[in-house]
Design an enzyme around this catalytic site. Structure first.
Site, PDB file in Angstrom:
ATOM      1  N   LYS A 260      -8.449 -34.813  -2.623  1.00 41.94           N
ATOM      2  CA  LYS A 260      -7.005 -35.641  -2.915  1.00 41.94           C
ATOM      3  C   LYS A 260      -6.501 -36.110  -1.622  1.00 41.94           C
ATOM      4  O   LYS A 260      -6.561 -35.597  -0.668  1.00 41.94           O
ATOM      5  CB  LYS A 260      -6.144 -35.304  -4.103  1.00 41.94           C
ATOM      6  CG  LYS A 260      -6.946 -35.435  -5.279  1.00 41.94           C
ATOM      7  CD  LYS A 260      -6.206 -34.880  -6.595  1.00 41.94           C
ATOM      8  CE  LYS A 260      -6.908 -35.141  -7.639  1.00 41.94           C
ATOM      9  NZ  LYS A 260      -6.641 -34.747  -8.977  1.00 41.94           N
TER      10      LYS A 260
ATOM     11  N   ARG B  17     -10.979 -27.858 -10.656  1.00 43.76           N
ATOM     12  CA  ARG B  17     -12.107 -29.080 -10.669  1.00 43.76           C
ATOM     13  C   ARG B  17     -12.337 -29.414  -9.448  1.00 43.76           C
ATOM     14  O   ARG B  17     -11.458 -29.921  -8.605  1.00 43.76           O
ATOM     15  CB  ARG B  17     -11.495 -30.037 -11.671  1.00 43.76           C
ATOM     16  CG  ARG B  17     -12.002 -31.280 -11.733  1.00 43.76           C
ATOM     17  CD  ARG B  17     -11.378 -32.301 -12.526  1.00 43.76           C
ATOM     18  NE  ARG B  17     -12.050 -33.771 -12.667  1.00 43.76           N
ATOM     19  CZ  ARG B  17     -12.059 -34.786 -11.740  1.00 43.76           C
ATOM     20  NH1 ARG B  17     -11.622 -34.547 -10.595  1.00 43.76           N
ATOM     21  NH2 ARG B  17     -12.596 -35.683 -11.911  1.00 43.76           N
TER      22      ARG B  17
HETATM   23  C1  7PJ Z   1      -8.168 -35.145 -12.084  1.00 35.60           C
HETATM   24  C2  7PJ Z   1      -9.071 -35.376 -13.288  1.00 35.60           C
HETATM   25  C3  7PJ Z   1      -7.753 -33.905 -12.087  1.00 35.60           C
HETATM   26  C4  7PJ Z   1      -8.344 -33.645 -14.398  1.00 35.60           C
HETATM   27  C5  7PJ Z   1      -9.459 -36.880 -11.800  1.00 35.60           C
HETATM   28  C6  7PJ Z   1      -9.913 -37.475  -8.574  1.00 35.60           C
HETATM   29  C7  7PJ Z   1      -9.450 -38.370  -9.496  1.00 35.60           C
HETATM   30  N1  7PJ Z   1      -8.976 -34.631 -14.508  1.00 35.60           N
HETATM   31  N2  7PJ Z   1      -9.746 -36.834 -13.087  1.00 35.60           N
HETATM   32  N3  7PJ Z   1      -7.497 -33.155 -13.280  1.00 35.60           N
HETATM   33  N4  7PJ Z   1      -8.709 -36.001 -11.249  1.00 35.60           N
HETATM   34  N5  7PJ Z   1      -8.264 -32.854 -15.508  1.00 35.60           N
HETATM   35  O1  7PJ Z   1     -10.754 -36.658  -8.647  1.00 35.60           O
HETATM   36  O2  7PJ Z   1      -9.510 -37.430  -7.364  1.00 35.60           O
HETATM   37  O3  7PJ Z   1      -6.804 -33.589 -11.426  1.00 35.60           O
HETATM   38  S1  7PJ Z   1     -10.122 -38.384 -11.072  1.00 35.60           S
END
Ligand code: 7PJ
Length: 338
Positions: free
Chosen positions: A283, A318
């Site tokens: 990020k 994640r």
């Molecule tokens: C997240 C997501 C996160 C959850 C994205 C990226 C943006 N779902 N989907 N948590 N981020 N639950 O991966 O930079 O932080 S998309």
């Protein structure tokens, strides 16, 4: 006035077990951690927040949600699979699911317990994708992964109810909604009819504009209150509490300082009594704290922030880089247990 309890003085490994056995600490989040102290936070009014540190014995009767039990053991690595033409293939009208399926399969072999399939970018400034196009992207990827991995948890990363349903029909078993089931009025009903985990993530505003002027009274308490409210809404719609997972939504309507505060005080969120998922991988705030590296050069910061989340009891991480994350977690766990 509202009162919040944040576990501090976290212990791990044999120190945690011994402190719990001696009655000096309580287990945190059903996992390998324990906590001996608690920050009692009282928000009297906006801007008027009082903080005091006490022992677990002082507030023992209020700490049940923080202790567990939890339906999901941690830490679990969730591998990110982008089913988007800008990430894979030639970016043209034809979308080839093959590379995304191969990528997911490699992540599962490397130790991902969950793969998270997304067909619409929700990065800051991203333009929404039509729902039919989103479905066209994710369904073949999910079906392809399910054909080769019967047992893996397949998560669908979407804000749209029709995409959730199509993904569940194709073999997905988990819903991950960055809007916490608030974007699409039909998503609560789809989530209630399903049976697997449902991630409720905090976001302030909408992906197109959320980074323009993020503002909170106290970001950690505000995110906590909003997640508490979304949990209540999900329960009222028929989603069982033992299916709910929460996520503070790092980067979603947050400044660098907001992201850092959420990670530093992450243990507060165990007071909501459900497992905690955190996404920090690659990020932008990592680059802001460093030398403005592009996304592919943010692995060091991703691992450091991910381990910080795990050390505060987060159960699911994640990530884009599964083998590297699994290696880092194994090292951290081995040192903890030595
Ligand atoms: C997240 C997501 C996160 C959850 C994205 C990226 C943006 N779902 N989907 N948590 N981020 N639950 O991966 O930079 O932080 S998309």
């Amino acid at each position: 006035m509202k009162r919040y309890l944040r576990p501090i003085g976290l212990l791990s490994g044999s120190a945690a077990h011994k402190a719990v056995a001696a009655g000096l600490a309580l287990p945190l989040a059903g996992g390998a951690l324990a906590f001996s102290l608690v920050e009692v936070i009282e928000r009297m009014a906006p801007g008027d927040i009082r903080r005091e540190i006490v022992t677990v014995q002082d507030v023992a009767g209020e700490l049940q949600p923080h202790i567990g039990p939890r339906p999901l053991a941690g830490p679990i690595v969730m591998g990110i699979v982008n089913a988007t033409p800008d990430s894979f293939s030639d970016g043209g009208a034809h979308f080839d699911a093959g590379p995304a399926i191969a990528h997911a399969t490699a992540m599962i072999q490397a130790g991902a317990g969950i793969v998270d399939i997304g067909g619409e970018s929700t990065r800051p400034g991203a333009i929404p994708v039509p729902v039919d196009e989103e479905i066209r992207r994710v369904v073949p990827v999910i079906a392809g992964i399910r054909a080769v991995a019967a047992d893996v948890t397949i998560s669908i990363d979407t804000r749209n109810a029709r995409t959730m349903q199509a993904a569940l029909d194709a073999g997905a078993t988990m819903i991950n909604d960055v809007s916490a089931l608030a974007h699409d009025p039909d998503s609560l009903a789809v989530a209630a009819r399903a049976t697997g985990p449902v991630v409720l993530m905090h976001m302030q505003g909408d992906p197109a504009t959320m980074q323009q002027a993020p503002a909170y009274d106290d970001v950690v308490l505000d995110v906590y209150d909003q997640l508490e409210s979304r949990i209540a809404t999900a329960l009222a719609a028929g989603v069982a509490l033992d299916r709910v997972v929460i996520d503070p939504g790092i980067g979603f309507g947050k400044t660098v300082a907001h992201n850092l505060a959420l990670l530093a005080r992450l243990s507060l969120f165990h007071g909501l009594g459900v497992p905690l998922l955190v996404g920090v991988s690659r990020k932008r705030f990592i680059a802001r704290l460093s030398a403005d590296e592009p996304a592919e050069y943010r692995l060091g910061g991703s691992l450091a922030a991910g381990l910080a989340a795990i050390s505060r009891g987060a159960q699911i991480l994640r990530v884009h880089d599964v083998p590297e994350t699994v290696q880092a977690l194994r090292m951290a766990t081995a040192i903890r247990d030595a």
